[in-house]
Scaffold this active site. Structure first.
Site, PDB file in Angstrom:
ATOM      1  CD  GLU A 141      47.638  42.132  36.693  1.00 12.27           C
ATOM      2  OE1 GLU A 141      47.699  42.769  35.635  1.00 12.27           O
ATOM      3  OE2 GLU A 141      46.663  41.401  36.985  1.00 12.27           O
TER       4      GLU A 141
ATOM      5  CE1 TYR B 244      41.465  48.730  39.645  1.00 10.72           C
ATOM      6  CE2 TYR B 244      39.482  47.954  40.757  1.00 10.72           C
ATOM      7  CZ  TYR B 244      40.084  48.547  39.663  1.00 10.72           C
ATOM      8  OH  TYR B 244      39.307  48.932  38.604  1.00 10.72           O
ATOM      9  N   GLY B 245      44.896  46.629  45.002  1.00 10.90           N
ATOM     10  CA  GLY B 245      45.055  46.271  46.416  1.00 10.90           C
ATOM     11  C   GLY B 245      45.899  47.208  47.237  1.00 10.90           C
TER      12      GLY B 245
ATOM     13  CG  ASP C 288      40.715  40.799  38.832  1.00  6.50           C
ATOM     14  OD1 ASP C 288      40.447  41.121  40.003  1.00  6.50           O
ATOM     15  OD2 ASP C 288      41.858  40.470  38.479  1.00  6.50           O
ATOM     16  CB  SER C 289      42.213  45.031  39.596  1.00  3.26           C
ATOM     17  OG  SER C 289      42.893  43.853  39.977  1.00  3.26           O
TER      18      SER C 289
ATOM     19  CB  CYS D 213      38.191  42.011  41.883  1.00  8.45           C
ATOM     20  SG  CYS D 213      39.453  43.083  42.567  1.00  8.45           S
ATOM     21  CG  ASN D 214      38.614  38.223  47.080  1.00 12.97           C
ATOM     22  OD1 ASN D 214      37.784  37.665  47.767  1.00 12.97           O
ATOM     23  ND2 ASN D 214      39.235  37.605  46.088  1.00 12.97           N
ATOM     24  CB  THR D 215      40.847  44.471  45.988  1.00 14.11           C
ATOM     25  OG1 THR D 215      41.838  43.478  46.236  1.00 14.11           O
ATOM     26  CG2 THR D 215      41.314  45.796  46.506  1.00 14.11           C
TER      27      THR D 215
ATOM     28  CB  CYS E 269      43.821  37.991  46.286  1.00 13.05           C
ATOM     29  SG  CYS E 269      44.424  38.817  44.790  1.00 13.05           S
ATOM     30  CB  THR E 270      40.430  36.495  41.788  1.00 16.77           C
ATOM     31  OG1 THR E 270      40.713  37.860  41.440  1.00 16.77           O
ATOM     32  CG2 THR E 270      39.095  36.409  42.483  1.00 16.77           C
ATOM     33  CG  HIS E 271      45.876  38.600  40.783  1.00 17.79           C
ATOM     34  ND1 HIS E 271      44.770  39.401  40.887  1.00 17.79           N
ATOM     35  CD2 HIS E 271      46.600  39.082  39.738  1.00 17.79           C
ATOM     36  CE1 HIS E 271      44.820  40.345  39.952  1.00 17.79           C
ATOM     37  NE2 HIS E 271      45.919  40.168  39.236  1.00 17.79           N
TER      38      HIS E 271
HETATM   39  N1  DGL Z   1      42.540  40.047  42.101  1.00 21.24           N
HETATM   40  C1  DGL Z   1      42.042  41.056  42.940  1.00 21.24           C
HETATM   41  C2  DGL Z   1      41.534  40.539  44.254  1.00 21.24           C
HETATM   42  O1  DGL Z   1      40.891  39.569  44.262  1.00 21.24           O
HETATM   43  C3  DGL Z   1      42.777  42.348  43.054  1.00 21.24           C
HETATM   44  C4  DGL Z   1      44.238  42.384  43.078  1.00 21.24           C
HETATM   45  C5  DGL Z   1      44.758  43.804  42.949  1.00 21.24           C
HETATM   46  O2  DGL Z   1      44.438  44.447  41.937  1.00 21.24           O
HETATM   47  O3  DGL Z   1      45.475  44.242  43.871  1.00 21.24           O
HETATM   48  O4  DGL Z   1      41.718  41.082  45.298  1.00 21.24           O
END
Ligand code: DGL
Length: 269
Positions: free
Chosen positions: A162, A39-40, A7-8, A70-72, A194-196
């Site tokens: 974060e 990353y988003g 993940d990011s 990480c979806n992004t 988003c996994t967060h």
């Molecule tokens: N947790 C990640 C996702 O699923 C990325 C979040 C990010 O870094 O912006 O999209």
């Protein structure tokens, strides 16, 4: 060798936790690119380059199978990486398809033509880059017809998580749900893309109300990985697993421990 979860930053820990619960004997290496999170808010090309560099590092470290938790990264990089070709014996998988298979009540790898499904109005909450990619709508269109998707780019939520500022994260969730409702007043289902976001699932569910079914990825991805490994046991590896970060290991360990409420120790990647 171990299975890699990328993940990011910290969000992929929600997937890591579900995987370690579902497959307790599986050696797993977690890799957070905290130095470059979030990353988003980045351009797709930049997300691709960062994801590719991290995944190559994980392959070099003995993770033959890497899951982009990480979806992004899945939205912006996975297809391009797979099209460019991956080295012999290495694999990289994303998190969109298992989620969409669950949403559309399909079995694993069911590639039959798109059909009508139970949900008609779906709210997608994701990072700005995931929303801009339209990858979710594209994958959904391969499997379902007649589903309206309204996407809400949830700026700021990942940064707040974060930074460990859960009060801010929850306030942002409420305002993003309000913004979504102005476009789609009555969704049947909401996808936390988003996994967060599983770290603030309750805030989403409270803001959406009990009648909206909230899909979050952790258990869905863990189940899908278990299925994948049952068909390809050689990809599972024989350990040991590690927790790696490109950021400051001390700071990342402290945040990770706070989120999952158990001691977690990261090393430098
Ligand atoms: N947790 C990640 C996702 O699923 C990325 C979040 C990010 O870094 O912006 O999209």
């Amino acid at each position: 060798m171990s299975v890699g979860i990328f993940d990011s930053g910290l969000g992929g820990l929600t997937i890591w936790e579900a995987v370690t619960r579902r497959l307790p004997d599986l050696p797993v290496t977690y890799y957070g690119d905290n130095a470059h999170a979030p990353y988003g808010v980045r351009e797709a090309g930049d997300i691709h380059d960062l994801t590719r560099a991290a995944v190559e590092d994980m392959w070099d470290k003995g993770c033959d199978l890497v899951v982009l938790a990480c979806n992004t990264a899945s939205a912006a990089a996975l297809r391009r990486m797979q099209e460019a070709g991956v080295p012999d014996g290495k694999r990289v998988l994303g998190v969109f398809v298992p989620l969409i298979e669950a949403l559309t009540e399909r079995g694993w790898g069911d590639n039959s033509p798109p059909r009508e499904v139970a949900v008609g109005q779906v709210a997608l909450f994701a990072t700005p880059a995931t929303v801009a990619s339209r990858a979710f709508q594209r994958e959904l269109a391969f499997r379902a017809i007649g589903v309206d998707v309204e996407a809400q780019a949830c700026g700021g939520v990942v940064d707040a998580i974060e930074d460990g500022d859960m009060i801010l994260a929850e306030a942002l969730v409420r305002s993003h749900v309000d913004a979504l409702r102005r476009k789609m007043p009555r969704p049947d289902a909401a996808v936390l893309g988003c996994t967060h976001y599983p770290l603030v699932t309750e805030a989403f569910q409270r803001a959406l109300g009990p009648e909206v079914k909230v899909f979050s990825q952790a258990d869905i991805v863990a189940e899908s990985l278990a299925h994948y490994l049952s068909r390809r046991p050689a990809m599972a590896g024989d350990g040991p697993g590690r927790m790696l970060t490109t950021g400051d290991p001390e700071r990342v360990s402290a945040r990770a421990t706070q989120f999952l409420r158990r001691p977690l120790t990261f090393e430098s990647a």
